[in-house]
Design a protein around this motif. Structure first.
Motif, PDB file in Angstrom:
ATOM      1  N   LEU A 135       0.756  -1.225  -0.090  1.00  8.08           N
ATOM      2  CA  LEU A 135      -0.042   0.053  -0.046  1.00  8.08           C
ATOM      3  C   LEU A 135       0.938   1.088  -0.067  1.00  8.08           C
ATOM      4  O   LEU A 135       0.387   2.059  -0.565  1.00  8.08           O
ATOM      5  CB  LEU A 135      -0.987  -0.040   1.256  1.00  8.08           C
ATOM      6  N   ARG A 136       2.031   1.143   0.681  1.00  6.84           N
ATOM      7  CA  ARG A 136       2.897   2.410   0.907  1.00  6.84           C
ATOM      8  C   ARG A 136       3.300   3.014  -0.416  1.00  6.84           C
ATOM      9  O   ARG A 136       3.701   4.113  -0.704  1.00  6.84           O
ATOM     10  CB  ARG A 136       3.941   2.059   1.567  1.00  6.84           C
ATOM     11  N   ASP A 137       3.288   2.019  -1.556  1.00  9.41           N
ATOM     12  CA  ASP A 137       3.681   2.351  -2.705  1.00  9.41           C
ATOM     13  C   ASP A 137       2.839   2.825  -3.835  1.00  9.41           C
ATOM     14  O   ASP A 137       2.978   3.564  -4.883  1.00  9.41           O
ATOM     15  CB  ASP A 137       4.534   1.186  -3.417  1.00  9.41           C
TER      16      ASP A 137
ATOM     17  N   ARG B  40      -4.228   9.264  -3.129  1.00 10.35           N
ATOM     18  CA  ARG B  40      -5.462   9.648  -3.612  1.00 10.35           C
ATOM     19  C   ARG B  40      -5.384   9.430  -5.224  1.00 10.35           C
ATOM     20  O   ARG B  40      -4.277   9.937  -5.837  1.00 10.35           O
ATOM     21  CB  ARG B  40      -5.904  11.170  -3.224  1.00 10.35           C
ATOM     22  N   PRO B  41      -6.126   8.964  -5.966  1.00  8.84           N
ATOM     23  CA  PRO B  41      -6.178   8.711  -7.442  1.00  8.84           C
ATOM     24  C   PRO B  41      -6.240  10.204  -8.011  1.00  8.84           C
ATOM     25  O   PRO B  41      -7.063  10.980  -7.626  1.00  8.84           O
ATOM     26  CB  PRO B  41      -7.337   7.848  -7.918  1.00  8.84           C
ATOM     27  N   ASN B  42      -5.627  10.205  -9.280  1.00  8.77           N
ATOM     28  CA  ASN B  42      -5.555  11.555 -10.106  1.00  8.77           C
ATOM     29  C   ASN B  42      -6.389  11.312 -11.197  1.00  8.77           C
ATOM     30  O   ASN B  42      -6.056  10.870 -12.179  1.00  8.77           O
ATOM     31  CB  ASN B  42      -4.020  11.748 -10.427  1.00  8.77           C
TER      32      ASN B  42
ATOM     33  N   PHE C 144     -13.956  13.764 -12.162  1.00 13.88           N
ATOM     34  CA  PHE C 144     -15.393  13.038 -11.823  1.00 13.88           C
ATOM     35  C   PHE C 144     -15.793  12.428 -13.159  1.00 13.88           C
ATOM     36  O   PHE C 144     -15.819  13.339 -14.384  1.00 13.88           O
ATOM     37  CB  PHE C 144     -16.313  14.143 -11.549  1.00 13.88           C
ATOM     38  N   GLY C 145     -16.463  11.237 -13.107  1.00 12.49           N
ATOM     39  CA  GLY C 145     -16.693  10.427 -14.326  1.00 12.49           C
ATOM     40  C   GLY C 145     -15.907   9.671 -15.068  1.00 12.49           C
ATOM     41  O   GLY C 145     -16.209   8.594 -15.957  1.00 12.49           O
ATOM     42  N   ASP C 146     -14.579   9.551 -14.903  1.00 13.78           N
ATOM     43  CA  ASP C 146     -13.655   8.957 -15.557  1.00 13.78           C
ATOM     44  C   ASP C 146     -13.941   7.167 -15.227  1.00 13.78           C
ATOM     45  O   ASP C 146     -14.106   6.623 -16.307  1.00 13.78           O
ATOM     46  CB  ASP C 146     -12.052   9.179 -15.051  1.00 13.78           C
ATOM     47  N   ILE C 147     -14.347   7.009 -14.051  1.00 11.83           N
ATOM     48  CA  ILE C 147     -14.632   5.625 -13.845  1.00 11.83           C
ATOM     49  C   ILE C 147     -15.829   5.029 -14.260  1.00 11.83           C
ATOM     50  O   ILE C 147     -15.958   4.018 -14.926  1.00 11.83           O
ATOM     51  CB  ILE C 147     -14.233   5.400 -12.091  1.00 11.83           C
ATOM     52  N   ALA C 148     -16.947   6.059 -14.109  1.00 11.37           N
ATOM     53  CA  ALA C 148     -18.177   5.641 -14.498  1.00 11.37           C
ATOM     54  C   ALA C 148     -18.012   5.474 -16.191  1.00 11.37           C
ATOM     55  O   ALA C 148     -19.009   4.582 -16.588  1.00 11.37           O
ATOM     56  CB  ALA C 148     -19.278   6.492 -14.089  1.00 11.37           C
TER      57      ALA C 148
ATOM     58  N   ASP D 288      -8.698  -3.785 -12.118  1.00 14.81           N
ATOM     59  CA  ASP D 288      -8.143  -2.914 -13.257  1.00 14.81           C
ATOM     60  C   ASP D 288      -9.024  -1.634 -13.245  1.00 14.81           C
ATOM     61  O   ASP D 288      -8.576  -0.654 -13.737  1.00 14.81           O
ATOM     62  CB  ASP D 288      -8.469  -3.482 -14.557  1.00 14.81           C
ATOM     63  N   LEU D 289     -10.420  -1.501 -12.833  1.00 12.02           N
ATOM     64  CA  LEU D 289     -11.392  -0.445 -13.029  1.00 12.02           C
ATOM     65  C   LEU D 289     -11.511   0.101 -11.394  1.00 12.02           C
ATOM     66  O   LEU D 289     -11.539   1.589 -11.441  1.00 12.02           O
ATOM     67  CB  LEU D 289     -12.512  -0.819 -13.294  1.00 12.02           C
ATOM     68  N   ILE D 290     -11.657  -0.739 -10.568  1.00 12.74           N
ATOM     69  CA  ILE D 290     -12.068  -0.098  -9.397  1.00 12.74           C
ATOM     70  C   ILE D 290     -10.713   0.414  -8.318  1.00 12.74           C
ATOM     71  O   ILE D 290     -10.805   1.438  -7.780  1.00 12.74           O
ATOM     72  CB  ILE D 290     -12.714  -0.989  -8.257  1.00 12.74           C
ATOM     73  N   VAL D 291      -9.923  -0.492  -8.256  1.00 17.43           N
ATOM     74  CA  VAL D 291      -8.646  -0.172  -6.963  1.00 17.43           C
ATOM     75  C   VAL D 291      -7.857   1.189  -7.639  1.00 17.43           C
ATOM     76  O   VAL D 291      -7.588   1.951  -6.788  1.00 17.43           O
ATOM     77  CB  VAL D 291      -7.858  -1.419  -7.308  1.00 17.43           C
ATOM     78  N   PRO D 292      -7.402   1.089  -8.937  1.00 15.45           N
ATOM     79  CA  PRO D 292      -7.042   2.633  -9.316  1.00 15.45           C
ATOM     80  C   PRO D 292      -7.889   3.943  -9.137  1.00 15.45           C
ATOM     81  O   PRO D 292      -7.220   4.604  -9.137  1.00 15.45           O
ATOM     82  CB  PRO D 292      -6.475   2.280 -10.645  1.00 15.45           C
ATOM     83  N   GLY D 293      -9.154   3.770  -8.892  1.00 17.78           N
ATOM     84  CA  GLY D 293      -9.831   4.802  -8.624  1.00 17.78           C
ATOM     85  C   GLY D 293     -10.158   4.976  -7.245  1.00 17.78           C
ATOM     86  O   GLY D 293     -10.978   5.887  -6.744  1.00 17.78           O
TER      87      GLY D 293
END
Length: 472
Positions: free
Chosen positions: A24-26, A30-32, A35-39, A62-67
């Protein structure tokens, strides 16, 4: 999914969780993303037919964790933490597997009796008197709502629930202007109304209620045929740790027969360390106290410990007993749904039981003392640094500072720009606040797995980002 498939995927989920916490430390805190990028990357409709678990898990990775903003990150210095100590996470897995609904003793006897036990353990660890009993609520917001409802009912001779508030004198609640917004919302939901929440200015370095001003407001309301009901005292306010003199607030309340609720949602956890209890001196005479083990002790969200002096008034306010919820043959039984606003309840006590046993009070005290010491060290470094001003001294592990770059004509804008730049960088997560009318930057240390090096890295990142920031 059959039992063999469940075992396979449960094991894989646990393996993923262990690797996630290990690395987790790596990750950026907060994701860069915008709004709307993930949806935009998700299907607009649910699938008509079942999809394979490996595809679902792959999309999760691939979709959730990076956001996600990573609340367990050791350099999460924003807001207050929502800690999830590993041993308590194991308890949550077991709770999810059982999926019990713990609304009544008869629906989960062990859950009820374990809750009775761990609430008493925590009460004693915090130094509260045995006159307090309690309940694990979902959050401090619900505990505060319960307390406001109880103070309303006591003031109205327990007629508010039956007759409503129409035709009654205006019920009044008092607090400082430093309280959490949940107090405002409790007054909305309880029917008391925003206009009847009397917010008095916090005075002095601790932004505390002034007892003379508080008493004058109560007397003026009584003289105007309004109905004073209670006071919400703040210990460790969200912005910069504002704290009322609880003993002085209680003394005013007793002279006027008012109910006192103490909101120590974050700071209360530190009271397992006896040396910090001066921050809430007088709490033993309050009527209601809330602190969140999910903020600074390591219990995964949701877990708010609500301690109550007069359980009879509390239950009289909140309990409702249709025939299908009655328990016959057990007169002594506790049904915790009667102590809460919602009927349904999760098995919250198990994670607190695992937590207290796996780390011990001494282990938890050491963590809190470290966080306080590291905050004091960083505040001292900021105090001595050029182009930085310490705005508030640490209250436990919370303080605020301000960047003062040369040539800046709008320091509020400059500090907001620094917060956003640090958060985009990803190594540290900060938030801003407004103190005495000016923007300041908050630092709060509380992550369960934070180290002293994380604190030092945080200060290095702030200085590095500030040095490279070009203001328009």
């Amino acid at each position: 999914m059959n039992s063999e498939e469940f075992e396979l995927w449960a094991v894989r989920a646990a393996e993923w969780a262990a690797e996630y916490r290990r690395t987790l430390r790596d990750l950026p805190v907060r994701p860069n993303v915008a709004f709307g990028d993930i949806a935009a990357r998700l299907p607009v409709q649910a699938p008509e037919t079942a999809e394979p678990m490996d595809a679902i898990v792959r999309d999760f990775q691939d979709l959730i964790v990076p956001g996600m903003t990573h609340w367990q990150h050791p350099r999460f210095f924003a807001y207050f933490p929502a800690n999830a100590a590993p041993a308590a996470v194991v308890a949550e897995i077991l709770v999810s597997a059982m999926a019990a609904q713990c609304m009544l003793w008869q629906t989960s006897p062990a859950a009820t009796e374990l809750e009775m036990t761990v609430v008493a353990w925590l009460r004693d660890a915090l130094g509260l008197p045995t006159a307090f009993t309690g309940v694990l609520q979902d959050s401090a917001s619900t505990a505060t709502l319960s307390a406001v409802l109880t103070m309303r009912e006591r003031a109205l001779a327990f007629q508010g629930n039956t007759r409503g508030l129409s035709g009654q004198p205006a019920v009044r609640v008092y607090c400082s202007d430093q309280v959490h917004s949940s107090i405002d919302k409790a007054c909305w939901i309880s029917g008391i109304g925003q206009d009847n929440l009397v917010k008095l200015p916090g005075r002095g370095p601790s932004k505390a209620l002034d007892p003379a001003e508080l008493e004058a407001a109560i007397v003026a309301d009584r003289d105007s045929a309004r109905l004073p009901a209670g006071i919400v005292a703040c210990v460790g306010g969200t912005s910069v740790g504002a704290s009322d003199d609880v003993a002085a607030v209680v003394a005013v309340a007793r002279r006027h027969g008012l109910f006192v609720h103490v909101d120590a949602a974050w700071a209360g956890s530190a009271m397992i360390c006896p040396e910090y209890r001066s921050l809430w001196a007088g709490v033993e005479d309050a009527d209601s106290v809330v602190t969140n083990p999910h903020k600074w002790l390591g219990a995964p969200f949701e877990c708010a410990a609500h301690f109550i002096r007069d359980a009879e008034s509390h239950v009289r306010t909140l309990a409702i007993q249709p025939e299908y919820l009655k328990t016959y043959g057990e007169k002594r039984v506790i049904n915790y749904s009667e102590w809460s606003v919602p009927l349904g309840r999760r098995f919250r006590a198990l994670k607190l039981w695992f937590l207290l046993r796996a780390y011990g009070l001494e282990g938890l005290r050491a963590m809190i003392r470290n966080h306080v010491r590291w905050a004091e060290d960083m505040a001292a470094a900021i105090r001595d640094a050029e182009r930085f001003d310490l705005v508030t001294n640490p209250v436990l592990s919370l303080f605020a500072f301000r960047w003062t770059p040369a040539g800046a004509t709008d320091l509020d804008a400059a500090n907001l720009a620094l917060v956003e730049a640090v958060n985009r960088d990803g190594r540290v997560y900060l938030t801003q606040t407004r103190h005495d009318g000016r923007i300041a930057i908050r630092i709060q240390f509380g992550s369960f797995e934070m180290t002293e090096e994380d604190a030092r890295e945080g200060w290095r990142v702030i200085r590095e980002v500030a040095a490279g920031l070009r203001l328009g």
